[in-house]
Structures are given as structure tokens and as C-alpha cells.
Design a protein around this motif. Structure first.
Motif, mmCIF file in Angstrom:
data_model
loop_
_atom_site.group_PDB
_atom_site.id
_atom_site.type_symbol
_atom_site.label_atom_id
_atom_site.label_comp_id
_atom_site.label_asym_id
_atom_site.label_seq_id
_atom_site.Cartn_x
_atom_site.Cartn_y
_atom_site.Cartn_z
ATOM 1 N N VAL A 58 36.954 30.477 43.966
ATOM 2 C CA VAL A 58 37.239 31.128 45.230
ATOM 3 C C VAL A 58 38.209 32.223 44.769
ATOM 4 N N LYS A 59 37.704 33.474 45.222
ATOM 5 C CA LYS A 59 38.657 34.808 44.780
ATOM 6 C C LYS A 59 38.717 35.479 46.330
ATOM 7 N N LEU A 60 39.338 36.541 46.412
ATOM 8 C CA LEU A 60 39.291 37.431 47.643
ATOM 9 C C LEU A 60 38.373 38.378 47.143
ATOM 10 N N ARG A 61 37.355 38.940 47.779
ATOM 11 C CA ARG A 61 36.301 39.868 47.668
ATOM 12 C C ARG A 61 36.878 41.206 47.165
ATOM 13 N N THR A 62 36.494 41.664 45.982
ATOM 14 C CA THR A 62 37.039 42.899 45.576
ATOM 15 C C THR A 62 35.774 43.764 45.359
ATOM 16 N N MET A 63 34.638 43.573 45.610
ATOM 17 C CA MET A 63 33.333 44.486 45.302
ATOM 18 C C MET A 63 32.920 44.854 46.798
ATOM 19 N N THR A 64 32.076 46.218 46.708
ATOM 20 C CA THR A 64 31.152 46.502 47.439
ATOM 21 C C THR A 64 30.202 45.388 47.731
ATOM 22 N N PRO A 69 23.464 43.001 42.915
ATOM 23 C CA PRO A 69 24.726 42.878 42.459
ATOM 24 C C PRO A 69 25.060 44.209 41.045
ATOM 25 N N ALA A 70 24.102 44.517 40.612
ATOM 26 C CA ALA A 70 24.289 45.624 39.648
ATOM 27 C C ALA A 70 24.769 46.757 40.147
ATOM 28 N N ASP A 71 24.657 47.079 41.423
ATOM 29 C CA ASP A 71 24.905 48.278 42.201
ATOM 30 C C ASP A 71 26.454 48.050 42.658
ATOM 31 N N ARG A 72 26.845 46.957 42.559
ATOM 32 C CA ARG A 72 28.240 46.802 43.291
ATOM 33 C C ARG A 72 29.296 47.344 42.567
ATOM 34 N N ARG A 73 30.362 47.951 43.126
ATOM 35 C CA ARG A 73 31.492 48.522 42.448
ATOM 36 C C ARG A 73 32.886 48.180 43.112
ATOM 37 N N PRO A 74 33.880 48.014 42.402
ATOM 38 C CA PRO A 74 35.316 47.644 43.189
ATOM 39 C C PRO A 74 35.685 48.660 44.207
ATOM 40 N N THR A 75 35.926 47.920 45.388
ATOM 41 C CA THR A 75 36.447 48.934 46.346
ATOM 42 C C THR A 75 38.115 49.343 46.087
ATOM 43 N N ARG A 76 38.511 50.465 46.826
ATOM 44 C CA ARG A 76 39.826 50.723 46.305
ATOM 45 C C ARG A 76 40.993 49.846 46.417
ATOM 46 N N LEU A 77 40.752 49.059 47.608
ATOM 47 C CA LEU A 77 41.816 47.787 47.375
ATOM 48 C C LEU A 77 41.485 46.728 46.779
ATOM 49 N N GLY A 78 40.097 46.504 46.465
ATOM 50 C CA GLY A 78 39.679 45.538 45.398
ATOM 51 C C GLY A 78 40.256 45.967 43.867
ATOM 52 N N ALA A 79 40.109 47.255 43.558
ATOM 53 C CA ALA A 79 40.592 47.783 42.305
ATOM 54 C C ALA A 79 42.358 47.383 42.038
ATOM 55 N N PHE A 80 42.992 47.528 43.308
ATOM 56 C CA PHE A 80 44.455 47.214 43.145
ATOM 57 C C PHE A 80 44.591 45.687 43.052
ATOM 58 N N LEU A 81 43.742 44.868 43.796
ATOM 59 C CA LEU A 81 43.863 43.592 43.592
ATOM 60 C C LEU A 81 43.670 43.077 42.370
ATOM 61 N N ARG A 82 42.400 43.457 41.563
ATOM 62 C CA ARG A 82 41.974 43.062 40.419
ATOM 63 C C ARG A 82 43.122 43.425 39.201
ATOM 64 N N GLN A 83 43.610 44.751 39.519
ATOM 65 C CA GLN A 83 44.778 45.263 38.270
ATOM 66 C C GLN A 83 45.864 44.170 38.440
ATOM 67 N N ARG A 84 46.320 43.808 39.471
ATOM 68 C CA ARG A 84 47.514 43.055 39.517
ATOM 69 C C ARG A 84 47.035 41.509 39.768
ATOM 70 N N GLY A 85 46.112 41.122 39.631
ATOM 71 C CA GLY A 85 45.673 39.749 39.480
ATOM 72 C C GLY A 85 45.730 39.088 40.758
ATOM 73 N N LEU A 86 45.608 39.629 41.961
ATOM 74 C CA LEU A 86 46.090 39.099 43.224
ATOM 75 C C LEU A 86 44.648 38.557 43.808
ATOM 76 N N ASP A 87 43.554 38.915 43.280
ATOM 77 C CA ASP A 87 42.334 38.468 44.090
ATOM 78 C C ASP A 87 42.159 37.030 43.424
ATOM 79 N N GLU A 88 43.013 36.386 42.619
ATOM 80 C CA GLU A 88 43.064 34.980 42.165
ATOM 81 C C GLU A 88 43.731 34.073 42.841
ATOM 82 N N LEU A 89 44.561 34.670 43.748
ATOM 83 C CA LEU A 89 45.474 33.698 44.506
ATOM 84 C C LEU A 89 44.824 32.450 45.364
#
Length: 198
Positions: A58-64, A69-89
Motif C-alpha cells: 500500500v502506497k499513497l498514489r503519486t501517478m496520474t 499505465p505506460a502513459d502515467r506520469r508523477p503528479t507534482r505532489l507525487g514527485a515530491f512525495l516520491r523524492q522524500r519517500g513519503l509515499d511509502e508511509l
């Protein structure tokens, strides 16, 4: 008491006192995902765990949310969460608490990725001898490629201890604070006894 039981007690001893804080932070971030990116808030996916048992991570959703699925990209918030590892909480509140994962260990893979990497590099299968983790030695070294990842996972499995887990957790916290690339350890093959010093 087995090594696995000691590791489980270590996880719970660290996690339970901080559970209200992690629950509050996860709730706040889930609300941010809802407001900024809409539903679904969480992302779930089957992963391969200890002894190749399948569980839902289970993760916080970070993608569009494109249908392909090949068309999905990180959202602006999602990119921040992934950079800090916060999507894994959410994995702390679900997967670690439930026993699917440990705080420290090899990161859980999809079944397809696990099969592919084991075929490419057979020693990679040793990662299934220990529970998967929220973070691990390969993650704090930003390992690239199956050979280096397998070597680091094997080194962790051979030398795992509460002290090593604690050092990996502290390094992970530092990486989340300053950014993954800036806070990561540096290592290259061949690797026999990885040292947790920068």
C-alpha cells in the motif's frame, strides 16, 4: 527465539510508540493527495514477500490516472512525495504492522520483476530468505542493476542485526531529509562487507 522473531519484536518496539505520529502524518498526506489529485488516494499492488509469499503493498498514489499505465506520469505532489519517500508511509500502518514487511530488508518486487531479475542474476533469489523491508541496504546505497542489488541484499541477509537495521533506518531518515542522492551511501562492486559510513 528465532532471528525472524527477534526482528519482528525490533520492528514493533520501534514502530508502536511512533504509530500515532505516523498515522497523523499519513492522514495529512492522504488529505493532500485527495485535494490536489483526487481519488484514488492509495495505490495497491501485489508484491513478492518472504519465501515468495504474495501480499498487497500500500502506497499513497503519486501517478496520474490514464487508463494505459505506460502513459502515467508523477503528479507534482507525487514527485515530491516520491523524492522524500513519503509515499511509502502507509506501509508502516498496514504492511509492517501486519507482518507482510519489516522496517529493513530488500524492497518488495512485483512477481514479474522478481522472476526477471532472478533469471538475469540467480543469486538475486536470496533476497526472499528475509522479509522485505520499507528500506534496505540497497536503497541507502541507491543501487542500480541486479548484480549490485543482489550483492547488497545478500550482504544484508548475512549480517542482519538490530544494530545494522538501526543504522540503515537512520541513514534513510537522513536521505529523506536532504534528498536521496545527497544522503545516499556510495558503493560499487565488488562488495563483501558494506560499511555504513559516507
Amino acid at each position: 527465539m528465532t532471528a525472524l522473531a527477534r526482528k519482528r519484536l525490533f520492528d514493533l518496539a520501534l514502530l508502536l510508540p511512533l504509530l500515532p505520529l505516523f498515522a497523523l502524518l499519513t492522514g495529512a498526506l492522504a488529505l493532500a493527495v485527495l485535494v490536489c489529485d483526487g481519488r484514488p488516494i492509495f495505490f495497491t499492488q501485489p508484491r513478492v514477500g518472504h519465501r515468495r509469499r504474495i501480499f498487497q503493498v500500500v502506497k499513497l498514489r503519486t501517478m496520474t490516472r490514464e487508463p494505459d499505465p505506460a502513459d502515467r506520469r508523477p503528479t507534482r505532489l507525487g514527485a515530491f512525495l516520491r523524492q522524500r519517500g513519503l509515499d511509502e508511509l502507509p506501509q508502516l500502518l498496514v504492511n509492517v504492522l501486519r507482518g507482510d514487511m519489516s522496517l529493513v530488508g530488500p524492497r518488495p518486487l512485483t512477481e514479474a520483476d522478481a522472476d526477471r531479475l532472478v533469471a538475469e542474476h540467480p543469486p538475486f533469489a536470496g533476497r526472499f530468505d528475509v522479509p522485505p523491508g520499507l528500506t534496505g541496504l540497497a536503497q541507502v546505497c541507491l543501487a542500480q542493476g541486479s548484480a549490485l542489488t543482489a550483492a547488497l541484499d545478500a550482504a544484508y541477509a548475512e549480517r542482519r542485526s538490530a544494530a545494522l537495521d538501526l543504522r540503515i533506518l537512520l541513514r534513510t531518515a537522513w536521505m529523506n531529509l536532504v534528498g536521496k542522492r545527497r544522503g545516499a551511501l556510495r558503493t560499487t562492486l565488488p562488495i563483501a562487507r558494506p560499511r555504513l559510513s559516507s
